[in-house]
Scaffold this motif. Sequence first.
Motif, PDB file in Angstrom:
ATOM      1  N   LYS A  22      47.699  20.634  16.374  1.00  0.00           N
ATOM      2  CA  LYS A  22      48.631  19.941  15.591  1.00  0.00           C
ATOM      3  C   LYS A  22      50.081  20.944  15.601  1.00  0.00           C
ATOM      4  N   SER A  25      52.003  20.617  18.692  1.00  0.00           N
ATOM      5  CA  SER A  25      52.956  19.552  18.813  1.00  0.00           C
ATOM      6  C   SER A  25      54.200  19.624  17.384  1.00  0.00           C
ATOM      7  N   GLU A  26      53.587  20.152  16.467  1.00  0.00           N
ATOM      8  CA  GLU A  26      54.830  20.292  15.406  1.00  0.00           C
ATOM      9  C   GLU A  26      55.896  21.302  15.686  1.00  0.00           C
ATOM     10  N   ARG A  28      56.741  22.009  18.772  1.00  0.00           N
ATOM     11  CA  ARG A  28      57.454  21.309  20.123  1.00  0.00           C
ATOM     12  C   ARG A  28      58.337  20.237  19.294  1.00  0.00           C
ATOM     13  N   GLU A  29      58.010  19.434  18.822  1.00  0.00           N
ATOM     14  CA  GLU A  29      59.055  18.425  17.928  1.00  0.00           C
ATOM     15  C   GLU A  29      59.820  19.079  17.146  1.00  0.00           C
ATOM     16  N   GLY A  30      59.865  20.110  16.566  1.00  0.00           N
ATOM     17  CA  GLY A  30      60.759  20.802  15.899  1.00  0.00           C
ATOM     18  C   GLY A  30      61.885  21.291  16.813  1.00  0.00           C
ATOM     19  N   MET A  32      62.326  20.236  19.934  1.00  0.00           N
ATOM     20  CA  MET A  32      63.219  19.147  20.614  1.00  0.00           C
ATOM     21  C   MET A  32      64.106  18.356  19.829  1.00  0.00           C
ATOM     22  N   ARG A  33      63.913  18.475  18.290  1.00  0.00           N
ATOM     23  CA  ARG A  33      64.919  18.024  17.261  1.00  0.00           C
ATOM     24  C   ARG A  33      66.155  18.940  17.430  1.00  0.00           C
ATOM     25  N   LYS A  40      65.050  23.902  23.515  1.00  0.00           N
ATOM     26  CA  LYS A  40      64.230  22.811  24.362  1.00  0.00           C
ATOM     27  C   LYS A  40      63.441  23.416  25.550  1.00  0.00           C
ATOM     28  N   ALA A  43      60.185  24.920  24.255  1.00  0.00           N
ATOM     29  CA  ALA A  43      59.330  23.822  24.029  1.00  0.00           C
ATOM     30  C   ALA A  43      58.238  23.500  25.177  1.00  0.00           C
ATOM     31  N   SER A  47      53.812  24.397  24.879  1.00  0.00           N
ATOM     32  CA  SER A  47      52.925  23.326  25.169  1.00  0.00           C
ATOM     33  C   SER A  47      51.788  23.796  26.079  1.00  0.00           C
TER      34      SER A  47
END
Length: 131
Positions: A22, A25-26, A28-30, A32-33, A40, A43, A47
């Motif tokens: 979790k 992925s958080e 990674r998403e952070g 990505m934003r 990026k 990121a 993973s």
Amino acid sequence: MEQLTKDQVSRIAGVLKERQGKLRSEIREGLMRSANERYKDMAGMVSDTGDEAVADTLADLGIAEIDRDVQELREVESALARIGTAKFGICTDCGEAIVFERMQAHSSAARCLACQGRHERIYAHPKASSL
Ligand SMILES: [Zn+2]
């Protein structure tokens, strides 16, 4: 104090692995934003590796919201690394077994409650030391 049973250890391991996934992925998403291109690139690294160097680099970037996740991920991965060794569930400060209830509530705990409290007091208020 009794040490954790194999069953208890495997339950905590399950919680830790779920949390690890979790957090990754958080993070990674952070990233990505983030508008910054170089985040990026990183990121992708997060993973597929548990490399501490990545966490260190991310922490160095000082991205506050991601930084907190990275800190926790580091704790979780450190706890996962201790699983299977005699050190898992043992307080790193005093060497006593950490009670299962504490491990359930805070599965990456590296210290017993007493030592954690002392550690946080020292860490949070370095100038308040009476020494
Ligand atoms: Zn302790």
